[in-house]
Design an enzyme around this catalytic site. Sequence first.
Site, PDB file in Angstrom:
ATOM      1  N   GLY A 166      59.552  69.429   8.942  1.00  0.00           N
ATOM      2  CA  GLY A 166      58.383  68.783   8.076  1.00  0.00           C
ATOM      3  C   GLY A 166      57.846  67.548   8.816  1.00  0.00           C
ATOM      4  O   GLY A 166      57.056  66.828   8.151  1.00  0.00           O
ATOM      5  N   GLU A 202      62.091  67.279  23.128  1.00  0.00           N
ATOM      6  CA  GLU A 202      61.243  68.499  23.380  1.00  0.00           C
ATOM      7  C   GLU A 202      60.161  67.931  24.203  1.00  0.00           C
ATOM      8  O   GLU A 202      59.746  66.537  23.848  1.00  0.00           O
ATOM      9  CB  GLU A 202      60.607  69.399  22.355  1.00  0.00           C
ATOM     10  CG  GLU A 202      61.440  69.927  21.535  1.00  0.00           C
ATOM     11  CD  GLU A 202      60.863  70.934  20.413  1.00  0.00           C
ATOM     12  OE1 GLU A 202      59.768  70.819  20.135  1.00  0.00           O
ATOM     13  OE2 GLU A 202      61.642  71.924  19.772  1.00  0.00           O
ATOM     14  N   GLU A 290      60.718  76.175  13.824  1.00  0.00           N
ATOM     15  CA  GLU A 290      61.540  75.894  12.811  1.00  0.00           C
ATOM     16  C   GLU A 290      61.680  77.120  12.039  1.00  0.00           C
ATOM     17  O   GLU A 290      60.752  78.123  12.275  1.00  0.00           O
ATOM     18  CB  GLU A 290      61.189  74.615  11.941  1.00  0.00           C
ATOM     19  CG  GLU A 290      61.262  73.479  12.559  1.00  0.00           C
ATOM     20  CD  GLU A 290      61.035  72.365  11.292  1.00  0.00           C
ATOM     21  OE1 GLU A 290      60.521  72.495  10.161  1.00  0.00           O
ATOM     22  OE2 GLU A 290      60.418  71.195  12.014  1.00  0.00           O
ATOM     23  N   ARG A 294      63.085  79.738   2.602  1.00  0.00           N
ATOM     24  CA  ARG A 294      62.669  79.651   1.269  1.00  0.00           C
ATOM     25  C   ARG A 294      61.265  80.445   1.164  1.00  0.00           C
ATOM     26  O   ARG A 294      60.496  80.769   2.262  1.00  0.00           O
ATOM     27  CB  ARG A 294      62.449  78.570   0.855  1.00  0.00           C
ATOM     28  CG  ARG A 294      61.397  77.577   1.378  1.00  0.00           C
ATOM     29  CD  ARG A 294      60.775  76.379   0.808  1.00  0.00           C
ATOM     30  NE  ARG A 294      59.586  75.864   1.728  1.00  0.00           N
ATOM     31  CZ  ARG A 294      59.621  75.300   2.785  1.00  0.00           C
ATOM     32  NH1 ARG A 294      60.845  74.966   3.473  1.00  0.00           N
ATOM     33  NH2 ARG A 294      58.458  74.796   3.635  1.00  0.00           N
TER      34      ARG A 294
END
Length: 464
Positions: A166, A202, A290, A294
């Site tokens: 996030g 990265e 990612e 959920r």
Amino acid sequence: MSLFKKILIANRGEIAIRVIRACKELGIRTVAVFSDIEREALHVQYADEAICIGPANSTLSYLNIPAILSAADVTDSEAIHPGYGFLSENPNFAEACATSNITFIGPTAENIRIGGDKAKARQVMKRRGIPVVPGSDGPLGSEEAAVKIVKKIGFPVLFKASAGGGGKGMRVVREEEELQQAFNMAQREALAAFGNGELYVEKYLPSIRHVEVQIIADGKGNAIHLGERDCSIQRRHQKLVEESPSPIATEKFRKQIGELAVRAAKAMKYKNAGTIEFIVDQDQNVYFMEVNTRVQVEHPITEELTGVDIIKEQIKIAAGMPLSYRQNQIKPRGHSIECRINAEDPEKFMPSPGKITFLHAPGGPGVRVDSAAYNGWSVPPNYDSLIAKLIVKADTRAEAIARMKRALDEYRIEGIKTTIPLHKKIMNDPDFVKGTFFTDFIEKMGQAKSGNGAARSASPDEKT
Ligand code: MV4
């Protein structure tokens, strides 16, 4: 196999309502949990039973594992739906449920652990041939290891925290001289924020879009995708508007990114509903970022396009039933957009809790409102400021935008500030209308409005 008789919802607000709705339609009894200050909350009123689990501070209530397991125990709940946030991505909670003989409605604890370890997830995907941004193979052991990789991939690079996600704990490095200090600072920040200083690196890609794919999997090797969502319109990693299909998506692109997501789900033996997050560069190259283990805030736009009730699927999968659909039965139709309505100042983004003195939600064709707000309710200052999700569906993107504008105009919320005026601006923005936007859209919009560099230099993108 039969479904559960009773489910406890370990959450609050609109997502608790969303889960209660699915349960009611499946004939399952529901138990709400609430904190001291939420006795009057709508999820408490809609559930069959409700139990107070502690004080307003969510650490002591909505995050309190013993209190929630006790509530499940005394109500004879067979399963717990965690919603999003709170305990939804806590592998220890998933395991504690199992120990208490309660079914956790979500992925396996192992799925959640991989999703929470970004370096590990990246490594798993890379080894399965799923494209990742050039960078380290798993976590960086040392600063020397970082230097070696950066020599290969070149500047700019982005240090990311394995335990982050996030957008937290990221740092852009543009030249050799900054490398050592950036590594040390990122490591220290990650340690302080997550109790884990592990980093990976990265190549930094400017001007990207965030495109994610909804997947559902039964844990028995069957996994399907429900299409992509474009979530590029966000501010400081808080999404504001999501839509599907992505405005950049051709049929070929949709098929490609969907298949990549299914391969990613299978690579980690995924079970239940999840999201595979990608970034897409200007040349439409797709890279795995990612896994979100959920159900997500923006799941309704996928439901609107596919007709799949994602929450019901989660419940069925958790009960041991196979997927209700095969891939070739998923035929997304039309265009859907979601605007997140927050109780916030639409310009400064400061929270605006307080009493709602008048409320009327929009309706009519193609409009869906997922909300736990009602007239006379007080938005508490203690939790997330999301008070409603306004979702529209239409045949085309242009019609969906017109419908969203019409619905935003109908929305009446008095007594608190909301982000509705901001959404009206976004829906009228030429770049949004053209579909030519990147993740810096909101920062750029703020900059254009204020006519100086302040908004831009204050953005986390520039700091990182
Ligand atoms: C990146 C990136 C550029 N290059 N990775 C931010 C949150 C996390 N999910 C991934 N993020 C980014 N990773 C590389 N190699 C830029 C971002 C990023 C971003 C990604 C998705 C949505 C909004 C974003 C805003 C700023 C930065």
